[in-house]
Scaffold this motif. Structure first.
Motif, PDB file in Angstrom:
ATOM      1  N   GLU A   1       0.859  -1.176   0.000  1.00  0.00           N
ATOM      2  CA  GLU A   1       0.000   0.000   0.000  1.00  0.00           C
ATOM      3  C   GLU A   1       0.898   1.230   0.000  1.00  0.00           C
ATOM      4  O   GLU A   1       1.630   1.486   0.964  1.00  0.00           O
ATOM      5  N   VAL A   2       0.852   1.982  -1.070  1.00  0.00           N
ATOM      6  CA  VAL A   2       1.850   3.030  -1.271  1.00  0.00           C
ATOM      7  C   VAL A   2       1.757   4.139  -0.234  1.00  0.00           C
ATOM      8  O   VAL A   2       2.767   4.705   0.178  1.00  0.00           O
ATOM      9  N   THR A   3       0.551   4.490   0.199  1.00  0.00           N
ATOM     10  CA  THR A   3       0.419   5.589   1.162  1.00  0.00           C
ATOM     11  C   THR A   3       1.108   5.268   2.478  1.00  0.00           C
ATOM     12  O   THR A   3       1.626   6.172   3.145  1.00  0.00           O
ATOM     13  N   LYS A   4       1.155   3.989   2.851  1.00  0.00           N
ATOM     14  CA  LYS A   4       1.804   3.597   4.103  1.00  0.00           C
ATOM     15  C   LYS A   4       3.300   3.352   3.929  1.00  0.00           C
ATOM     16  O   LYS A   4       4.027   3.248   4.922  1.00  0.00           O
ATOM     17  N   ASN A   5       3.748   3.238   2.700  1.00  0.00           N
ATOM     18  CA  ASN A   5       5.147   2.896   2.434  1.00  0.00           C
ATOM     19  C   ASN A   5       5.871   3.957   1.617  1.00  0.00           C
ATOM     20  O   ASN A   5       6.935   3.696   1.061  1.00  0.00           O
ATOM     21  N   LEU A   6       5.296   5.161   1.556  1.00  0.00           N
ATOM     22  CA  LEU A   6       5.857   6.181   0.673  1.00  0.00           C
ATOM     23  C   LEU A   6       7.263   6.589   1.088  1.00  0.00           C
ATOM     24  O   LEU A   6       8.127   6.831   0.236  1.00  0.00           O
ATOM     25  N   PHE A   7       7.524   6.663   2.376  1.00  0.00           N
ATOM     26  CA  PHE A   7       8.854   7.082   2.832  1.00  0.00           C
ATOM     27  C   PHE A   7       9.927   6.129   2.328  1.00  0.00           C
ATOM     28  O   PHE A   7      10.942   6.553   1.761  1.00  0.00           O
ATOM     29  N   ILE A   8       9.702   4.810   2.510  1.00  0.00           N
ATOM     30  CA  ILE A   8      10.713   3.843   2.079  1.00  0.00           C
ATOM     31  C   ILE A   8      10.754   3.726   0.557  1.00  0.00           C
ATOM     32  O   ILE A   8      11.819   3.541  -0.045  1.00  0.00           O
ATOM     33  N   LEU A   9       9.602   3.863  -0.107  1.00  0.00           N
ATOM     34  CA  LEU A   9       9.602   3.881  -1.575  1.00  0.00           C
ATOM     35  C   LEU A   9      10.459   5.022  -2.095  1.00  0.00           C
ATOM     36  O   LEU A   9      11.243   4.853  -3.042  1.00  0.00           O
ATOM     37  N   ASN A  10      10.333   6.179  -1.479  1.00  0.00           N
ATOM     38  CA  ASN A  10      11.117   7.338  -1.925  1.00  0.00           C
ATOM     39  C   ASN A  10      12.606   7.122  -1.667  1.00  0.00           C
ATOM     40  O   ASN A  10      13.445   7.551  -2.465  1.00  0.00           O
TER      41      ASN A  10
ATOM     42  N   LEU B   1       1.678   8.388  -8.281  1.00  0.00           N
ATOM     43  CA  LEU B   1       0.964   7.222  -7.758  1.00  0.00           C
ATOM     44  C   LEU B   1      -0.477   7.029  -8.207  1.00  0.00           C
ATOM     45  O   LEU B   1      -0.969   5.897  -8.152  1.00  0.00           O
ATOM     46  N   PRO B   2      -1.196   8.080  -8.603  1.00  0.00           N
ATOM     47  CA  PRO B   2      -2.612   7.861  -8.933  1.00  0.00           C
ATOM     48  C   PRO B   2      -2.819   6.715  -9.932  1.00  0.00           C
ATOM     49  O   PRO B   2      -2.125   6.633 -10.952  1.00  0.00           O
ATOM     50  N   ASP B   3      -3.748   5.834  -9.600  1.00  0.00           N
ATOM     51  CA  ASP B   3      -4.162   4.708 -10.461  1.00  0.00           C
ATOM     52  C   ASP B   3      -3.090   3.643 -10.632  1.00  0.00           C
ATOM     53  O   ASP B   3      -3.201   2.787 -11.518  1.00  0.00           O
ATOM     54  N   GLN B   4      -2.052   3.679  -9.796  1.00  0.00           N
ATOM     55  CA  GLN B   4      -0.966   2.702  -9.941  1.00  0.00           C
ATOM     56  C   GLN B   4      -1.013   1.644  -8.839  1.00  0.00           C
ATOM     57  O   GLN B   4      -1.237   1.960  -7.668  1.00  0.00           O
ATOM     58  N   HIS B   5      -0.781   0.377  -9.213  1.00  0.00           N
ATOM     59  CA  HIS B   5      -0.465  -0.671  -8.250  1.00  0.00           C
ATOM     60  C   HIS B   5       1.033  -0.596  -7.970  1.00  0.00           C
ATOM     61  O   HIS B   5       1.819  -0.125  -8.793  1.00  0.00           O
ATOM     62  N   CYS B   6       1.422  -1.097  -6.795  1.00  0.00           N
ATOM     63  CA  CYS B   6       2.843  -1.122  -6.448  1.00  0.00           C
ATOM     64  C   CYS B   6       3.209  -2.495  -5.906  1.00  0.00           C
ATOM     65  O   CYS B   6       2.513  -3.042  -5.037  1.00  0.00           O
ATOM     66  N   ALA B   7       4.295  -3.058  -6.411  1.00  0.00           N
ATOM     67  CA  ALA B   7       4.856  -4.302  -5.888  1.00  0.00           C
ATOM     68  C   ALA B   7       6.328  -4.069  -5.596  1.00  0.00           C
ATOM     69  O   ALA B   7       7.045  -3.488  -6.423  1.00  0.00           O
ATOM     70  N   SER B   8       6.783  -4.485  -4.416  1.00  0.00           N
ATOM     71  CA  SER B   8       8.159  -4.221  -3.991  1.00  0.00           C
ATOM     72  C   SER B   8       8.900  -5.520  -3.721  1.00  0.00           C
ATOM     73  O   SER B   8       8.307  -6.507  -3.248  1.00  0.00           O
ATOM     74  N   TYR B   9      10.198  -5.498  -3.989  1.00  0.00           N
ATOM     75  CA  TYR B   9      11.052  -6.652  -3.696  1.00  0.00           C
ATOM     76  C   TYR B   9      11.759  -6.429  -2.369  1.00  0.00           C
ATOM     77  O   TYR B   9      12.372  -5.379  -2.140  1.00  0.00           O
ATOM     78  N   PHE B  10      11.702  -7.446  -1.492  1.00  0.00           N
ATOM     79  CA  PHE B  10      12.373  -7.412  -0.191  1.00  0.00           C
ATOM     80  C   PHE B  10      13.381  -8.560  -0.136  1.00  0.00           C
ATOM     81  O   PHE B  10      13.072  -9.699  -0.504  1.00  0.00           O
ATOM     82  N   ASN B  11      14.588  -8.271   0.376  1.00  0.00           N
ATOM     83  CA  ASN B  11      15.599  -9.323   0.481  1.00  0.00           C
ATOM     84  C   ASN B  11      15.394 -10.135   1.759  1.00  0.00           C
ATOM     85  O   ASN B  11      14.410  -9.954   2.491  1.00  0.00           O
TER      86      ASN B  11
ATOM     87  N   LEU C   1       5.801   0.157 -10.387  1.00  0.00           N
ATOM     88  CA  LEU C   1       4.492   0.794 -10.414  1.00  0.00           C
ATOM     89  C   LEU C   1       3.831   0.374 -11.719  1.00  0.00           C
ATOM     90  O   LEU C   1       4.432   0.506 -12.793  1.00  0.00           O
ATOM     91  N   TYR C   2       2.596  -0.128 -11.624  1.00  0.00           N
ATOM     92  CA  TYR C   2       1.989  -0.702 -12.825  1.00  0.00           C
ATOM     93  C   TYR C   2       0.470  -0.592 -12.763  1.00  0.00           C
ATOM     94  O   TYR C   2      -0.131  -0.354 -11.707  1.00  0.00           O
ATOM     95  N   GLU C   3      -0.137  -0.767 -13.916  1.00  0.00           N
ATOM     96  CA  GLU C   3      -1.587  -0.863 -14.029  1.00  0.00           C
ATOM     97  C   GLU C   3      -1.922  -1.962 -15.026  1.00  0.00           C
ATOM     98  O   GLU C   3      -1.081  -2.331 -15.854  1.00  0.00           O
ATOM     99  N   ILE C   4      -3.113  -2.500 -14.908  1.00  0.00           N
ATOM    100  CA  ILE C   4      -3.573  -3.539 -15.827  1.00  0.00           C
ATOM    101  C   ILE C   4      -4.815  -3.026 -16.532  1.00  0.00           C
ATOM    102  O   ILE C   4      -5.785  -2.633 -15.880  1.00  0.00           O
ATOM    103  N   GLU C   5      -4.750  -2.990 -17.854  1.00  0.00           N
ATOM    104  CA  GLU C   5      -5.827  -2.372 -18.621  1.00  0.00           C
ATOM    105  C   GLU C   5      -6.012  -3.133 -19.932  1.00  0.00           C
ATOM    106  O   GLU C   5      -5.064  -3.301 -20.695  1.00  0.00           O
ATOM    107  N   ASN C   6      -7.226  -3.604 -20.171  1.00  0.00           N
ATOM    108  CA  ASN C   6      -7.559  -4.301 -21.422  1.00  0.00           C
ATOM    109  C   ASN C   6      -6.578  -5.415 -21.760  1.00  0.00           C
ATOM    110  O   ASN C   6      -6.103  -5.557 -22.895  1.00  0.00           O
ATOM    111  N   GLY C   7      -6.253  -6.216 -20.742  1.00  0.00           N
ATOM    112  CA  GLY C   7      -5.382  -7.359 -20.971  1.00  0.00           C
ATOM    113  C   GLY C   7      -3.910  -7.021 -21.102  1.00  0.00           C
ATOM    114  O   GLY C   7      -3.108  -7.879 -21.472  1.00  0.00           O
ATOM    115  N   LYS C   8      -3.526  -5.787 -20.810  1.00  0.00           N
ATOM    116  CA  LYS C   8      -2.120  -5.384 -20.896  1.00  0.00           C
ATOM    117  C   LYS C   8      -1.640  -4.928 -19.513  1.00  0.00           C
ATOM    118  O   LYS C   8      -2.291  -4.132 -18.854  1.00  0.00           O
ATOM    119  N   LEU C   9      -0.497  -5.427 -19.086  1.00  0.00           N
ATOM    120  CA  LEU C   9       0.141  -4.975 -17.861  1.00  0.00           C
ATOM    121  C   LEU C   9       1.155  -3.904 -18.239  1.00  0.00           C
ATOM    122  O   LEU C   9       2.118  -4.176 -18.958  1.00  0.00           O
TER     123      LEU C   9
END
Length: 404
Positions: free
Chosen positions: A168-177, A203-213, A223-231
């Motif tokens: 959830e980007v709003t809760k993780n914005l500090f570390i994302l930045n 961030l508007p309309d974006q999903h976020c997935a992060s990699y953790f070691n 940051l990504y979106e899925i629209e009409n069968g396209k990621l």
């Protein structure tokens, strides 16, 4: 109207025509021109955002004929933050085009930025050649990769048991930045993003997935979106090879619900090279343009590498005449000697390199090398001087992920 290009002089443009700051009463005209020129409706949210920006307009009495927006940003050059003036929303009513109104607005914007001690300006061009006339030059490309679903092949992790989590980007914005800035500082020109910029423009309309070691440290995100069968991957940020592979494998996990992936990145990240089939469709686009606004101020802040040998540069700028002059670089220091007013050199000096402000901007940002520019006929001088100049400028290359 204070600070807007010596307003008493601007009044003399043409009879009742003048350039001035946009006032509250002008916004209906501003929004109507913007929507007409860019052919989309502004939401109330976008209108409110634009009202927070500095705008100047070219008026005939109180009738708006052309306008542009000026946005304050910070960028990274060699790991240091610089102030940058963004130019956006440049528009003219069709009946007033080809009358030098945008030219006058651009010159006014440069004078305003100079007055504010801002030495760099960026813009996204509607036509590259148009802005080259006024001293802006390309400084960044972006690579768009289109990958059909049958080419989504999983890769083996290099080490460890890292994992990708949707966050959830709003809760993780500090570390994302933090992750973003560690990535951004590898390149010259990347934005130093404010919280407001993240929230309003990234961030508007974006999903976020992060990699953790293994130690639960975030080492990358998409940051990504899925629209009409396209990621559609708008940002692919990785700080390690394991993060890059982990994020790629997360994308592959969508193979049952999409037909294609569209991924935008820097060509220097070598994502195309790492793909199992690098022959998928890819296009390298020239993207953003930059301009040195005030060369003397810029040189005071730019970090040159030390070198015992000196180099002389003869700089031309036919638009912002205060940048015309000679630069002497020695032992990590650059001194600018402006052309004296009224001087007329009939015989150009033989010693030194000759270059214009746009090409010099591309060089100092690291977008092109001195040799590449000489081979294009854009720098004139001997190879010995070219090599000295190349040795004292940045080693970083350029990239830009944002849009305005």
């Amino acid at each position: 109207m204070r600070g807007v290009r010596n307003m008493t002089k601007v009044d003399q443009l043409r009879g009742e025509e003048l350039i001035r700051l946009i006032l509250d009463k002008d916004y209906p005209q501003v929004f109507a021109l913007h929507e007409y020129a860019f052919q989309h409706q502004l939401t109330e949210e976008k209108k409110k955002l634009k009202q927070t920006r500095k705008m100047i307009g070219y008026f005939n009495e109180d009738k708006l004929m052309a306008k542009l927006e000026m946005i304050d940003f910070k960028i990274f050059i060699d790991d240091k933050e610089w102030n940058m003036g963004g130019i956006a929303g440049v528009a003219t009513w069709p009946e007033h085009r080809r009358g030098n109104k945008v030219k006058e607005l651009l010159l006014t914007s440069l004078q305003m930025l100079r007055d504010q001690k801002i030495s760099i300006s960026f813009l996204h061009p509607f036509q590259i050649g148009f802005y080259r006339k006024y001293g802006w030059e390309l400084f960044s490309d972006e690579l768009q990769i289109n990958i059909p679903v049958n080419e989504l092949k999983f890769m083996n992790h290099l080490k460890g048991q890292g994992q990708v989590k949707r966050v959830e980007v709003t809760k993780n914005l500090f570390i994302l930045n933090e992750v973003y800035e560690n990535f951004a500082k590898k390149y010259n020109g990347m934005l130093a993003r404010s919280q407001e910029w993240w929230e309003d423009s990234v961030l508007p309309d974006q999903h976020c997935a992060s990699y953790f070691n293994d130690d639960a440290q975030m080492l990358g995100y998409i940051l990504y979106e899925i629209e009409n069968g396209k990621l559609i991957v708008q940002e692919f940020i990785s700080l390690s090879a394991e993060a890059k592979i982990g994020l790629w494998n997360f994308i592959c996990q969508h193979d049952s619900m999409i037909s294609e992936v569209e991924l935008t990145c820097s060509n220097l990240e070598n994502i195309l090279f790492m793909l199992p089939n690098p022959t998928v469709k890819s296009i390298l686009h020239p993207y953003f343009m930059a301009r040195i606004v005030d060369i003397e101020s810029f040189l005071n802040d730019y970090q040159f590498n030390e070198c015992d040998e000196s180099v002389i540069i003869h700089l031309t700028d036919d638009f912002a005449l205060w940048n015309q002059g000679t630069i002497f670089i020695k032992k990590g220091k650059a001194t600018f000697y402006p052309v004296k007013e009224g001087s007329n050199c009939t015989h150009p000096p033989k010693k030194g390199l000759h270059i214009n402000i746009g090409v010099f901007t591309a060089l100092l940002f690291g977008y092109k090398t001195a040799l590449e520019l000489k081979e294009l006929g854009l720098i004139h001088g001997i190879d010995e001087e070219l090599n000295i100049l190349q040795s004292v400028i940045t080693k970083n290359k350029t990239f830009f992920y944002d849009y305005f």
